[in-house]
Design a protein around this motif. Structure first.
Motif, PDB file in Angstrom:
ATOM      1  N   UNK A   1      39.604  29.258  42.095  1.00  0.00           N
ATOM      2  CA  UNK A   1      39.959  29.509  43.598  1.00  0.00           C
ATOM      3  C   UNK A   1      40.067  28.688  44.633  1.00  0.00           C
ATOM      4  N   UNK A   2      41.202  27.869  44.832  1.00  0.00           N
ATOM      5  CA  UNK A   2      41.232  26.573  45.723  1.00  0.00           C
ATOM      6  C   UNK A   2      40.857  27.008  47.370  1.00  0.00           C
ATOM      7  N   UNK A   3      41.227  28.193  47.595  1.00  0.00           N
ATOM      8  CA  UNK A   3      40.852  28.527  49.022  1.00  0.00           C
ATOM      9  C   UNK A   3      39.174  28.982  49.422  1.00  0.00           C
ATOM     10  N   UNK A   4      38.342  28.744  48.195  1.00  0.00           N
ATOM     11  CA  UNK A   4      37.157  28.969  48.503  1.00  0.00           C
ATOM     12  C   UNK A   4      36.360  27.678  48.039  1.00  0.00           C
ATOM     13  N   UNK A   5      35.384  27.538  48.547  1.00  0.00           N
ATOM     14  CA  UNK A   5      34.415  26.215  48.196  1.00  0.00           C
ATOM     15  C   UNK A   5      33.821  26.220  46.919  1.00  0.00           C
ATOM     16  N   UNK A   6      33.638  25.269  46.242  1.00  0.00           N
ATOM     17  CA  UNK A   6      32.998  25.087  44.892  1.00  0.00           C
ATOM     18  C   UNK A   6      31.875  25.801  44.803  1.00  0.00           C
ATOM     19  N   UNK A   7      31.452  26.658  43.967  1.00  0.00           N
ATOM     20  CA  UNK A   7      30.305  27.348  43.651  1.00  0.00           C
ATOM     21  C   UNK A   7      30.095  28.488  44.769  1.00  0.00           C
ATOM     22  N   UNK A   8      30.955  28.720  45.520  1.00  0.00           N
ATOM     23  CA  UNK A   8      30.879  29.996  46.616  1.00  0.00           C
ATOM     24  C   UNK A   8      30.843  31.061  45.717  1.00  0.00           C
ATOM     25  N   UNK A   9      30.165  32.181  46.277  1.00  0.00           N
ATOM     26  CA  UNK A   9      29.924  33.501  45.663  1.00  0.00           C
ATOM     27  C   UNK A   9      31.254  34.334  46.295  1.00  0.00           C
ATOM     28  N   UNK A  10      31.967  34.536  44.996  1.00  0.00           N
ATOM     29  CA  UNK A  10      33.415  35.452  45.190  1.00  0.00           C
ATOM     30  C   UNK A  10      33.063  36.995  45.205  1.00  0.00           C
ATOM     31  N   UNK A  11      32.084  37.226  44.187  1.00  0.00           N
ATOM     32  CA  UNK A  11      31.648  38.555  44.287  1.00  0.00           C
ATOM     33  C   UNK A  11      30.200  38.848  43.947  1.00  0.00           C
ATOM     34  N   UNK A  12      29.594  39.622  44.611  1.00  0.00           N
ATOM     35  CA  UNK A  12      28.082  39.873  44.450  1.00  0.00           C
ATOM     36  C   UNK A  12      27.896  40.680  43.366  1.00  0.00           C
ATOM     37  N   UNK A  13      26.836  40.710  42.693  1.00  0.00           N
ATOM     38  CA  UNK A  13      25.939  41.395  41.777  1.00  0.00           C
ATOM     39  C   UNK A  13      26.199  42.944  42.163  1.00  0.00           C
ATOM     40  N   UNK A  14      26.624  43.699  41.467  1.00  0.00           N
ATOM     41  CA  UNK A  14      26.776  45.246  41.670  1.00  0.00           C
ATOM     42  C   UNK A  14      28.037  45.722  42.282  1.00  0.00           C
ATOM     43  N   UNK A  15      28.931  44.605  42.904  1.00  0.00           N
ATOM     44  CA  UNK A  15      30.264  45.284  43.227  1.00  0.00           C
ATOM     45  C   UNK A  15      31.086  45.603  42.199  1.00  0.00           C
ATOM     46  N   UNK A  16      31.990  46.811  42.357  1.00  0.00           N
ATOM     47  CA  UNK A  16      32.740  47.306  41.533  1.00  0.00           C
ATOM     48  C   UNK A  16      34.228  46.857  41.570  1.00  0.00           C
TER      49      UNK A  16
ATOM     50  N   UNK B   1      38.828  43.046  42.071  1.00  0.00           N
ATOM     51  CA  UNK B   1      37.697  43.511  43.048  1.00  0.00           C
ATOM     52  C   UNK B   1      37.868  43.835  44.255  1.00  0.00           C
ATOM     53  N   UNK B   2      39.362  44.202  44.506  1.00  0.00           N
ATOM     54  CA  UNK B   2      39.835  44.561  45.888  1.00  0.00           C
ATOM     55  C   UNK B   2      40.097  43.320  46.607  1.00  0.00           C
ATOM     56  N   UNK B   3      40.795  43.794  47.852  1.00  0.00           N
ATOM     57  CA  UNK B   3      41.267  42.590  48.790  1.00  0.00           C
ATOM     58  C   UNK B   3      41.910  41.492  48.061  1.00  0.00           C
ATOM     59  N   UNK B   4      42.793  41.873  47.243  1.00  0.00           N
ATOM     60  CA  UNK B   4      43.454  40.918  46.618  1.00  0.00           C
ATOM     61  C   UNK B   4      42.569  39.896  45.823  1.00  0.00           C
TER      62      UNK B   4
END
Length: 79
Positions: free
Chosen positions: A27-42, A63-66
Motif C-alpha cells: 500500500x504505497x499511500x501508507x507508511x511501511x509497517x503501518x497498521x492497516x487493519x487491527x486485530x478483531x476487525x471484520x 475490510x471496508x472503506x475500499x
C-alpha cells in the motif's frame, strides 16, 4: 511433492483479523509497517488465490472503506 488441499475459508465468508495486519509495502499511500487493519476487525473474503511455490492460499479480504488486503490463513479466523 506437495499434496493439494482445499482452502480453509471460502469466497463470501466473513472473517476477522487474527493479528494486526501491517503494511508490507503493498500500500504505497501508507507508511511501511503501518497498521492497516487491527486485530478483531471484520471483513469479507472477495477472492481466493494460491501461491503455488509456497503452497499457501491468499485470501483477498475486503475490510471496508475500499481496503482490500491479501491475507494468509494464519492472519484471519472465522467470524
Amino acid at each position: 511433492m506437495i499434496e493439494p488441499r482445499l482452502p480453509r475459508y471460502h469466497s463470501g465468508q466473513r472473517v476477522k483479523a487474527a493479528i494486526d495486519l501491517l503494511n508490507d509495502g503493498s500500500f504505497p499511500d501508507a507508511s511501511p509497517e503501518e497498521c492497516l487493519v487491527s486485530v478483531g476487525h471484520v471483513g469479507e473474503i472477495v477472492q481466493i488465490g494460491r501461491h503455488t511455490e509456497a503452497n499457501l492460499f491468499i485470501y483477498m479480504v475486503d475490510f471496508g472503506k475500499q481496503l482490500v488486503v491479501g491475507c494468509i490463513e494464519e492472519e484471519i479466523s472465522a467470524f
